[in-house]
Design an enzyme around this catalytic site. Structure first.
Site, short mmCIF file in Angstrom:
data_model
loop_
_atom_site.label_atom_id
_atom_site.label_comp_id
_atom_site.label_asym_id
_atom_site.label_seq_id
_atom_site.Cartn_x
_atom_site.Cartn_y
_atom_site.Cartn_z
N HIS A 187 40.37 40.58 44.45
CA HIS A 187 40.40 39.84 43.18
C HIS A 187 41.63 38.91 43.18
CE1 HIS A 187 38.88 39.14 39.12
NE2 HIS A 187 40.13 38.77 38.91
N ALA A 188 41.40 37.62 42.99
CA ALA A 188 42.47 36.63 43.14
C ALA A 188 43.59 36.85 42.12
CB ALA A 188 41.89 35.23 42.98
N HIS A 197 42.70 27.62 39.14
CA HIS A 197 43.13 28.59 38.14
C HIS A 197 44.43 29.28 38.58
CE1 HIS A 197 42.61 31.78 35.06
NE2 HIS A 197 43.20 32.53 35.99
N GLU A 198 44.42 29.79 39.80
CA GLU A 198 45.62 30.49 40.30
C GLU A 198 46.81 29.54 40.40
OE1 GLU A 198 45.62 33.58 40.26
OE2 GLU A 198 43.45 33.79 40.07
N HIS A 236 48.74 29.27 37.28
CA HIS A 236 49.76 30.32 37.09
C HIS A 236 51.03 29.96 37.86
CE1 HIS A 236 47.16 33.09 34.99
NE2 HIS A 236 46.33 33.23 36.00
N GLU A 268 46.58 31.84 31.23
CA GLU A 268 45.24 31.73 31.82
C GLU A 268 44.63 30.34 31.63
OE1 GLU A 268 44.35 33.89 33.79
OE2 GLU A 268 45.72 35.51 33.22
N HIS A 272 39.53 44.22 35.92
CA HIS A 272 40.67 44.32 35.00
C HIS A 272 40.79 45.66 34.28
CE1 HIS A 272 39.81 40.14 35.81
NE2 HIS A 272 41.02 39.81 35.42
N TYR A 314 41.72 35.78 28.42
CA TYR A 314 40.74 34.84 28.99
C TYR A 314 39.84 34.26 27.90
CZ TYR A 314 42.12 37.12 33.35
OH TYR A 314 42.83 37.63 34.40
O1 X8Z Z 1 40.71 37.32 36.77
C1 X8Z Z 1 40.62 36.11 36.74
C2 X8Z Z 1 41.49 35.26 37.65
C3 X8Z Z 1 42.78 35.91 37.97
S1 X8Z Z 1 43.90 35.89 36.66
C4 X8Z Z 1 40.73 35.03 38.95
N1 X8Z Z 1 39.73 35.51 35.91
C5 X8Z Z 1 38.84 36.29 35.07
C6 X8Z Z 1 37.82 37.04 35.89
O2 X8Z Z 1 37.66 36.74 37.08
O3 X8Z Z 1 37.15 37.92 35.35
C7 X8Z Z 1 39.55 34.08 35.73
C8 X8Z Z 1 38.41 33.94 34.77
C9 X8Z Z 1 38.17 35.29 34.18
ZN ZN Z 2 44.52 34.09 35.80
#
Ligand code: X8Z
Ligand code: ZN
Length: 589
Positions: free
Chosen positions: A333-334, A363-364, A367, A391, A493, A503
């Site tokens: 997970h990024a 997105h990254e 940050h 975010e 998460h 988010y």
């Molecule tokens: O978790 C993330 C990022 C890392 S902060 C990749 N996002 C959420 C997800 O993947 O569930 C970005 C959009 C929503």
């Molecule tokens: Zn993020």
């Protein structure tokens, strides 16, 4: 003057000195925690590294507690005039997880590590065989295998199989740990002066009416979601035939091109409103142009730099990980990392060459840009104005990048003619990512708030999850779920202890940011109805870059409403910009 624990008083000048010393030392302590945490995330299941992390978290808590007892506990914010001192004390008066006893903090760290290890190492047998050995090399991982099948497969039964297997390979294995986690987190909440962990988490948004405001934002955006959902439900009949029951107002959760139905972009080609027109296929184009992960990051960095912002290059070179290693398991997970030394910033990502990951990269990088912008703030203020701001940065940039007019400029699209059909199709693509996401962004923490507060009891955890998924997303599970399952745990998460409502906030906020930067760049004029908001691309606009950085560089040194004011001229989060952006699409849907 305020007193400290030996009864002596402390002057404003002395407090400034004490805070300076604290901030310098804290950056070193936090650096050690982040390094240890990085080592665990990039080598999943390594016991030695896990122990090191637990130890560093413990050391950090000890440091936080010592300073708290000595200086902050009895210091009164109101006895200082300096705004920065007041606000630093405001944050420092919260111990965070350091409120737990050392033994309980170790337990919390280990519990989270155990849950993420379950998530990060889960694999399932391929659909073609369905049973296989634990060490079968053909077992599928979420990233890239299962994610790719969700993107590409239109086989109802295969998707159902993968959905069920993934949910069963993750949730049930962490359900007991999650119960421990909730108990410990509630102790953290109480230790910080709140009723429970839910109230503690919401407090980070510095809005006494946070939940009401969130609900109000959702109510504003809901009609847009409902239209998209209804449109998609009917379109799915063409793909899945009588497997779709149009009398049911819900959509089976496994048919939307994504494990969590949080982005529907993979269904774009088959469901777009206008058949002909320009085909936007960044994935094919990147493959044709022989893009690799590095090139994708460079493309993103070029955009940020074109706005006059500092380079993010350190974050995808050096010790960063931007492709999936083959010799060990990592957390795919990024994520973006700040090591609190003002120069070490890293991204960890298992990049695939496709459009979805190009957006994740932006997105990254948002940050990272935020980290760089606030690196000279005192350590306490090295955070987003609120977690939603963090975010929103990269997603704001990605709105400009995904504009087909921009994709032509950077060679990822051969040509684009502005026409109603093309514009609506492009807007639809964005809606599948950003509008489809909204209820999911909302419900994860609705569920966790209810689990933390005890509003839902442990033996109803999973049914409550599905109640919320039905209520907000209007999706249903492909098979009956029971309380043996723990379906929230199938989303990163939740085991990772990473709050999610940020988010939801960011998906609203990024449109306000985008609109403001478009105006700044001279790309959009609210008084000119002939040029729609979505046509804007603030590429190369130093003015837009300046406006963005003016807000970001504050970190959390000011209340978020002040950062918002600098960036957008407004002081409240509003859904007006997202509604304006998608209005032309809504008329067609
Ligand atoms: O978790 C993330 C990022 C890392 S902060 C990749 N996002 C959420 C997800 O993947 O569930 C970005 C959009 C929503
Ligand atoms: Zn993020």
């Amino acid at each position: 003057s305020p007193k400290i624990d030996d009864g002596s008083t402390i002057s404003e000048a002395d407090m400034t000195k004490i805070l300076n010393e604290y901030n310098t030392k804290a950056s070193v302590v936090f650096n050690r925690v982040e390094l240890a945490s990085w080592d665990v995330a990039t080598d999943v299941g390594n016991k030695e590294k896990e122990e090191k992390l637990t130890k560093e978290v413990g050391e950090s808590a000890k440091f936080i507690r010592e300073w708290f007892d000595k200086y902050w506990k009895d210091a009164q914010e109101s006895s200082f005039n300096d705004e920065s001192i007041k606000r630093q004390l405001h944050f420092l008066k919260q111990l965070g997880t350091a409120a737990l006893s050392p033994a309980k903090l170790d337990l919390l760290t280990n519990t989270i590590t155990d849950m993420t290890t379950v998530y990060n190492s889960a694999t399932v047998c391929p659909y073609t065989v369905q049973t296989c050995a634990d060490d079968d090399p053909n077992r599928l991982t979420l990233d890239p295998h299962i994610t790719a099948r969700f993107a590409e497969s239109r086989d109802y039964d295969e998707l159902k199989y993968l959905w069920v297997k993934w949910h069963d390979a993750t949730g049930p294995k962490m359900r007991a740990s999650y119960q421990d986690y909730v108990g410990l987190m509630n102790e953290v909440g109480k230790g910080n002066g709140f009723k429970n962990a839910a109230e503690y988490w919401k407090d980070a948004f510095e809005d006494p009416q946070f939940e009401e405001h969130v609900d109000a934002l959702w109510l504003k955006a809901k009609p847009l979601y409902d239209d998209l959902h209804n449109y998609m439900r009917h379109k799915l009949v063409a793909i899945y035939g009588d497997k779709i029951d149009l009398n049911d107002e819900n959509i089976p959760a496994h048919l939307l091109g994504n494990m969590w139905a949080q982005s529907w972009k993979n269904l774009y080609k088959e469901t777009k409103p206008f058949k002909g027109g320009v085909i936007i296929d960044v994935t094919e184009k990147m493959k044709e142009l022989k893009y690799d992960a590095f090139k994708m990051f460079e493309t993103s960095n070029d955009f940020y730099m074109s706005m006059g912002l500092p380079s993010n290059k350190m974050s995808y070179t050096g010790k960063s990980v931007i492709t999936k290693p083959t010799n060990r398991t990592i957390q795919c997970h990024a994520s973006a990392w700040d090591f609190y030394d003002g120069k070490d910033f890293r991204i960890k990502m298992c990049t695939n060459i496709n459009q979805e990951d190009l957006i994740v990269i932006h997105h990254e990088m948002g940050h990272i840009q935020y980290f760089i912008q606030y690196k000279d703030q005192p350590t306490v203020f090295r955070a987003g104005a609120n977690p939603g701001f963090h975010e929103a940065v990269g997603d704001t940039i990605a709105l400009s990048v995904a504009n087909p007019r921009h994709l032509v400029k950077i060679g990822l699209l051969d040509e684009y003619t502005t026409s109603k059909e093309n514009d609506i199709n492009a807007l639809y693509m964005e809606a599948l990512g950003r509008v489809a996401f909204l209820p999911f962004g909302l419900l994860i923490d609705k569920w966790r708030w209810d689990a933390f507060s005890g509003k839902v009891s442990v033996n109803n955890w999973n049914s409550h999850w599905w109640k919320l998924r039905k209520q907000y997303q209007k999706v249903t599970p492909p098979v009956e779920r029971s309380e043996n399952a723990f379906d929230p745990g199938a989303k990163f998460h939740v085991p990772a202890d990473s709050q999610y409502i940020s988010y939801f906030i960011s998906h609203i906020l990024e449109f306000s940011f985008y609109k403001a930067l478009c105006i700044e760049a001279g790309q959009y004029d609210p008084k000119n109805p002939n040029v729609p908001l979505y046509a804007c691309d603030f590429y190369k606009s130093k003015e837009a870059g300046k406006r963005l950085s003016d807000g970001l560089k504050l970190g959390s040194s000011k209340h978020w409403s002040e950062a918002l004011k600098i960036m957008t001229g407004e002081t409240e989060v509003s859904a007006d910009a997202i509604l304006e952006y998608f209005q032309p699409l809504r008329e067609v849907l």
